[in-house]
Design an enzyme around this catalytic site. Structure first.
Site, PDB file in Angstrom:
ATOM      1  N   ARG A  53       7.988  10.830 -14.623  1.00 63.84           N
ATOM      2  CA  ARG A  53       6.701  10.756 -15.111  1.00 63.84           C
ATOM      3  C   ARG A  53       5.544  10.238 -14.455  1.00 63.84           C
ATOM      4  NH1 ARG A  53       8.687   7.906 -20.581  1.00 63.84           N
ATOM      5  NH2 ARG A  53      10.234   7.149 -19.137  1.00 63.84           N
ATOM      6  N   CYS A 107       4.264   3.749 -17.545  1.00 64.22           N
ATOM      7  CA  CYS A 107       3.623   2.502 -17.999  1.00 64.22           C
ATOM      8  C   CYS A 107       2.100   2.245 -17.277  1.00 64.22           C
ATOM      9  CB  CYS A 107       4.331   1.280 -17.543  1.00 64.22           C
ATOM     10  SG  CYS A 107       6.304   1.515 -18.226  1.00 64.22           S
ATOM     11  N   ALA A 114       0.717  -1.050   0.115  1.00 59.75           N
ATOM     12  CA  ALA A 114      -0.071   0.200   0.079  1.00 59.75           C
ATOM     13  C   ALA A 114       0.804   1.383  -0.131  1.00 59.75           C
ATOM     14  CB  ALA A 114      -0.845   0.202   1.210  1.00 59.75           C
TER      15      ALA A 114
END
Ligand code: UGA
Length: 442
Positions: A325, A258, A250
């Site tokens: 990203r 991706c 978690a």
């Protein structure tokens, strides 16, 4: 040994090309970016990946690996791997411009029969379209193979050399044979199928892994409210072999180049065939919620964050990479700046890239400097450097030791020995003094 060309020297292309040269093939990696090729020709890796640079240099020395930006240099390759990017478009679908540009150049360059292997993640049906596209532009016979990659950033070489499976999809048995021979030295189980199924395996695998993450994150939110500990819950679930223990960590959600892109693309693809992928839409929604969790917790604890000196530990979307990203850090810092907080951020490798994103953020030289004088700190990426930090440093350096740990880096037991206020994901808060408690007491 085969003569192989790899088009695109991003993560996938570079790691695959270098790995294939390492097992003895003669590999030429091509990229249209001359700056990247110049770097690579000098033996420098444009990406941060452990052991990659020495492996590039070793195989260059053995004359098995070369880099070029000219398509003429790959005209006699018997296998051409396409590993160019398929970035996300505003509607979530994959942008195939680069892949068709590469296909066009390959078609115009090759001077013999060729097997084209698509490693880029492309929507189901693309490989068939690509085969026809190339075949229409060359007199030589073209065989098409879909060969999705399952490399993880930061672990890419290990995943290449010790992957769980290699998926090879094609309607042409000879092409399948050729690609199996290419990969044989890795000694990894190979699975062969048709083009469309191979393309779908990639999306389905990433979507399933993203689902596991969002699932455990939802469980963690409930754990916080009922006084359970998500780590114990994940451990107990993972011991069931049907569930498995991996990807049940978690945290503040998945990021990277991706999962966010591929989940959205699959929703879009399903929509194109009139199937509403409700489950995956929820997975994406939960992830967006999760990336906002730390700021929600801070606001619940403090009310206003105006003028608060907040230190962010970790910027990369996960440890072992400088990749920002779709990183949770971007969402968190953006929102905190909008809330009027004063942000200091530290990451062992991702700071140069982050500086371009956030001119208003202070970037200190090391973690100690980052924590000095802070009113609260948040762990966003679980770098070893943070996990190994002696916990008394928080009290020693910060104005008040208040930590929001988005990656559950510390055990509750060790935190309880400290004089600190500690909020993590799916576990009871520790040492909180204010009435605005984040969790119900167990
Ligand atoms: C992922 C897949 O794991 C690869 O198999 C696949 O090849 C690759 O995408 C791709 O499609 O190219 P990657 O994005 O490099 O690889 O990173 P992962 O290690 O899978 O982590 C993705 C994100 O999930 C990270 O933000 C990580 O923090 C998060 N995560 C992962 C969790 O929050 N909990 C977990 O239990 C595991």
């Amino acid at each position: 040994m085969k003569k192989i060309a790899v088009v695109g020297t991003g993560y996938v292309g570079l790691v695959t090309g270098v790995g294939l040269s390492h097992i003895g093939h003669e590999v030429t990696c091509l990229d249209i970016d001359p700056v990247k090729i110049d770097l690579l020709q000098k033996g420098c890796s444009p990406i941060y990946e452990e052991s990659l640079e020495p492996m590039i240099q070793e195989n260059q020395k053995q004359k098995r690996l070369s880099f070029t930006s000219k398509y003429e240099d790959i005209q006699d390759a018997e296998i051409v791997l396409i590993a160019v990017g398929t970035p996300q478009q505003p509607d979530g679908s994959a942008n195939l411009t680069y892949i068709f540009q590469a296909a066009d150049r390959i078609a115009k360059t090759i001077n013999q029969e060729v097997t084209v292997v698509v490693k880029s993640t492309v929507p189901v049906g693309t490989c068939q379209r690509l085969r026809n596209y190339i075949q229409d532009r060359t007199p030589f016979s073209v065989q098409m193979v879909s060969n999705p990659e399952f490399l993880r950033e930061g672990n890419a070489l290990k995943d290449l050399f010790e992957g769980d499976r290699i998926v090879i999809g094609s309607d042409n048995p000879e092409a399948i044979q050729k690609v199996m021979e290419m990969y044989a030295p890795f000694d990894i189980p190979m699975m062969t199928t048709d083009l469309a199924s191979a393309e779908m395996i990639k999306y389905a695998s990433n979507a399933f892994l993203a689902t596991k993450i969002s699932f455990i994150n939802e469980i963690s939110s409930i754990c916080e409210k009922v006084g359970a500990n998500v780590e114990a819950v994940a451990k107990g679930m993972g011991m069931d072999r049907r569930i498995g223990s991996s990807f049940l960590q978690a945290g503040i959600g998945y990021g990277g180049s991706c999962f966010p892109k591929d989940t959205k693309a699959l929703v879009q693809m399903a929509g194109n065939v009139k199937h509403q992928f409700d489950l995956l839409e929820s997975v994406i929604h939960v992830n967006n919620k999760q990336q906002n969790k730390l700021v929600d917790q801070m606001k619940e604890r403090f009310g206003s964050l105006v003028g608060k000196r907040i230190t962010i530990l970790g910027l990369a979307f996960k440890p072992g990479t400088d990749d920002l990203r779709e990183a949770a850090s971007l969402v968190i810092i953006d929102r905190l700046l909008r809330e009027g907080a004063l942000i200091t951020a530290y990451d062992p490798v991702a700071m140069p890239i982050a500086k371009e994103h956030f001119p208003a953020v202070t970037f200190p030289a090391n973690v100690k400097e980052a924590l000095t004088g802070a009113e609260l700190a948040a762990i966003v990426t679980e770098w070893e450097e943070f996990k190994e930090l002696p916990l008394d440093l928080y009290e020693e350096l910060m104005e008040e030791a208040i930590l929001f740990d988005g990656r559950n880096c510390y055990s509750l037991e060790e935190v309880m020995e400290q004089n600190m206020e500690y909020y993590s994901v799916g576990r009871p808060a520790v040492g909180h003094t204010k009435s605005a408690t984040l969790t119900h007491e167990a």
